[in-house]
Design an enzyme around this catalytic site. Structure first.
Site, mmCIF file in Angstrom:
data_model
loop_
_atom_site.group_PDB
_atom_site.id
_atom_site.type_symbol
_atom_site.label_atom_id
_atom_site.label_comp_id
_atom_site.label_asym_id
_atom_site.label_seq_id
_atom_site.Cartn_x
_atom_site.Cartn_y
_atom_site.Cartn_z
ATOM 1 N N TYR A 140 0.837 -1.208 0.000
ATOM 2 C CA TYR A 140 0.000 0.000 0.000
ATOM 3 C C TYR A 140 0.874 1.261 0.000
ATOM 4 C CZ TYR A 140 -2.732 3.837 1.851
ATOM 5 O OH TYR A 140 -3.282 5.079 2.050
ATOM 6 N N PHE A 168 -1.794 12.021 7.622
ATOM 7 C CA PHE A 168 -1.518 11.230 8.811
ATOM 8 C C PHE A 168 -2.844 10.522 9.160
ATOM 9 C CE2 PHE A 168 2.983 11.866 9.844
ATOM 10 C CZ PHE A 168 3.310 12.560 8.696
ATOM 11 N N HIS A 188 -9.909 1.221 11.597
ATOM 12 C CA HIS A 188 -9.316 2.387 12.249
ATOM 13 C C HIS A 188 -9.735 2.520 13.714
ATOM 14 C CE1 HIS A 188 -8.943 3.585 7.939
ATOM 15 N NE2 HIS A 188 -7.706 3.589 8.378
HETATM 16 N N1 UDP Z 1 -5.179 0.271 17.183
HETATM 17 C C1 UDP Z 1 -5.503 -0.554 18.266
HETATM 18 N N2 UDP Z 1 -6.592 -1.388 18.166
HETATM 19 C C2 UDP Z 1 -7.370 -1.449 17.041
HETATM 20 C C3 UDP Z 1 -7.040 -0.602 15.946
HETATM 21 C C4 UDP Z 1 -5.939 0.249 16.055
HETATM 22 O O1 UDP Z 1 -4.827 -0.533 19.280
HETATM 23 O O2 UDP Z 1 -8.315 -2.238 17.011
HETATM 24 C C5 UDP Z 1 -4.033 1.167 17.273
HETATM 25 C C6 UDP Z 1 -2.944 0.873 16.243
HETATM 26 O O3 UDP Z 1 -2.019 -0.032 16.767
HETATM 27 C C7 UDP Z 1 -2.341 2.259 16.020
HETATM 28 C C8 UDP Z 1 -3.486 3.217 16.264
HETATM 29 O O4 UDP Z 1 -4.478 2.472 16.975
HETATM 30 O O5 UDP Z 1 -1.356 2.524 16.981
HETATM 31 C C9 UDP Z 1 -4.098 3.749 14.992
HETATM 32 O O6 UDP Z 1 -4.391 2.659 14.139
HETATM 33 P P1 UDP Z 1 -5.215 2.832 12.814
HETATM 34 O O7 UDP Z 1 -5.401 1.473 12.208
HETATM 35 O O8 UDP Z 1 -6.433 3.642 13.089
HETATM 36 O O9 UDP Z 1 -4.282 3.735 11.887
HETATM 37 P P2 UDP Z 1 -2.766 3.529 11.389
HETATM 38 O O10 UDP Z 1 -1.920 4.390 12.276
HETATM 39 O O11 UDP Z 1 -2.435 2.081 11.449
HETATM 40 O O12 UDP Z 1 -2.810 4.064 9.993
#
Ligand code: UDP
Length: 324
Positions: A140, A168, A188
């Site tokens: 990706y 971000f 997310h």
């Molecule tokens: N996260 C989490 N549990 C979930 C989904 C996400 O702890 O079920 C954490 C993930 O490890 C990251 C943050 O939340 O640190 C944001 O994750 P997201 O998938 O929203 O966005 P990314 O930063 O991966 O693009």
């Protein structure tokens, strides 16, 4: 008044861009295959087609002259991209190239492109500025970086001005509750946590509490989708007015941990989010936040809705009553 083609305008960020353009009086046509987007997320003409379809692009662009295009039609699931890299390269790189060529044929001068902080890979230092080395760690991220480079070549040759906007963590929703985030599957943090809070899902799994961060959970730069939309308009105006092409980070310049997000949700919703400890997720960096100064300097843009509680409260309004 400008005429703008929004490719991927039925999606989460695209629909907020469409709304922002319409609110200032621009005329918008959405080009979207509705594979993940929603027809109810925008109120304007739709050309329903695949971004790789050159004939459909030529037809859409030949009706009336457009001043610019915004391109957000992409595959955007990191995990799926690992399983199906060919799909991500085809849609995200091939689609961007097909659109850019169609814009050149139709003499549309400017393109704003939806990119991602995933082009940087794990930050070597934070905040992450635009000069940070590009080491994408998933197909990706690679597909977005390659698409940026296609656009950079075309802009260097004077064929098409472009702005690559590296988002971000997009979050929040239209404050009146009319637009929001509806992904299937949802991956997310904020929508998942809100759905867990509503009892629509099992408790949120917090992916690791042993990261080298102040509270042990991952830190991200959550940016309100309204701010992302206003950045697209600022970049589009700059290009149309003759500013040079480039790539800009879109963040707030501030990081929040997973536990800080959960605390904000508790403040805004009056009850805690049920959550459990889970293993670290493959590929997650510990901390990512943006240096957002270049967009302010070059585009006169900065994030305005920067309070985590405001982002969460808009997302909560949508989560309780999603319209699609
Ligand atoms: N996260 C989490 N549990 C979930 C989904 C996400 O702890 O079920 C954490 C993930 O490890 C990251 C943050 O939340 O640190 C944001 O994750 P997201 O998938 O929203 O966005 P990314 O930063 O991966 O693009």
């Amino acid at each position: 008044m400008r005429r703008v083609l929004v490719v991927g305008g039925a999606g989460y960020i695209g629909s907020h861009c469409v709304r922002a353009l319409q609110e200032r009086g621009d005329e918008v046509v959405v080009f979207d295959d509705l594979s993940t987007g929603h027809r109810a997320a925008f109120d304007c003409e739709l050309v329903q087609a695949d971004v790789r379809d050159a004939i459909a692009l030529d037809r859409a662009l030949s009706q009336q002259p457009f001043d610019a295009a915004i391109h957000l039609a992409a595959k955007a699931l990191v995990g799926e991209s690992v399983a199906r890299p060919e799909l991500y390269l085809d849609v995200n790189v091939g689609g961007t190239s097909a659109l850019a060529h169609a814009l050149i044929r139709a003499e549309v001068p400017a393109l704003v492109f939806s990119s991602t902080c995933a082009v940087y890979g794990t930050p070597q230092k934070t905040p992450v500025d635009e000069e940070h080395p590009k080491r994408p760690e998933s197909p990706y991220g690679l597909s977005k970086w390659l698409a940026e480079q296609v656009l950079e070549q075309l802009s260097a040759s004077g064929r098409l001005a472009s702005a690559s906007l590296r988002y971000f963590n997009a979050a929040g929703a239209q404050p009146d509750g009319s637009l929001g985030e509806s992904h299937t599957p949802e991956t997310h943090l904020i929508p998942l946590a809100l759905q867990a809070r509503l009892g629509q899902r099992p408790p949120l799994r917090v992916f690791g509490r042993d990261w080298p961060t102040p509270d042990g959970t991952c830190v991200r730069d959550y940016i309100h989708v309204l701010d992302l939309a206003s950045a697209h308009l600022a970049a589009l105006d700059a290009l149309v007015e003759g500013a040079p092409s480039g790539a800009w980070n879109l963040g707030t310049g501030h990081g929040s941990s997973v536990l800080e997000v959960l605390a904000a949700i508790e403040r805004q919703t009056g009850e805690p989010v049920p959550w459990t400890d889970a293993a670290r997720r493959d590929g997650d960096p510990a901390a990512v936040w943006a240096c957002a100064g270049l967009a302010e300097q070059d585009l006169g843009w900065s994030a305005k809705h920067t309070r985590l509680d405001d982002i969460v409260s808009d997302a909560w309004r949508w989560a309780r009553r999603p319209r699609y």
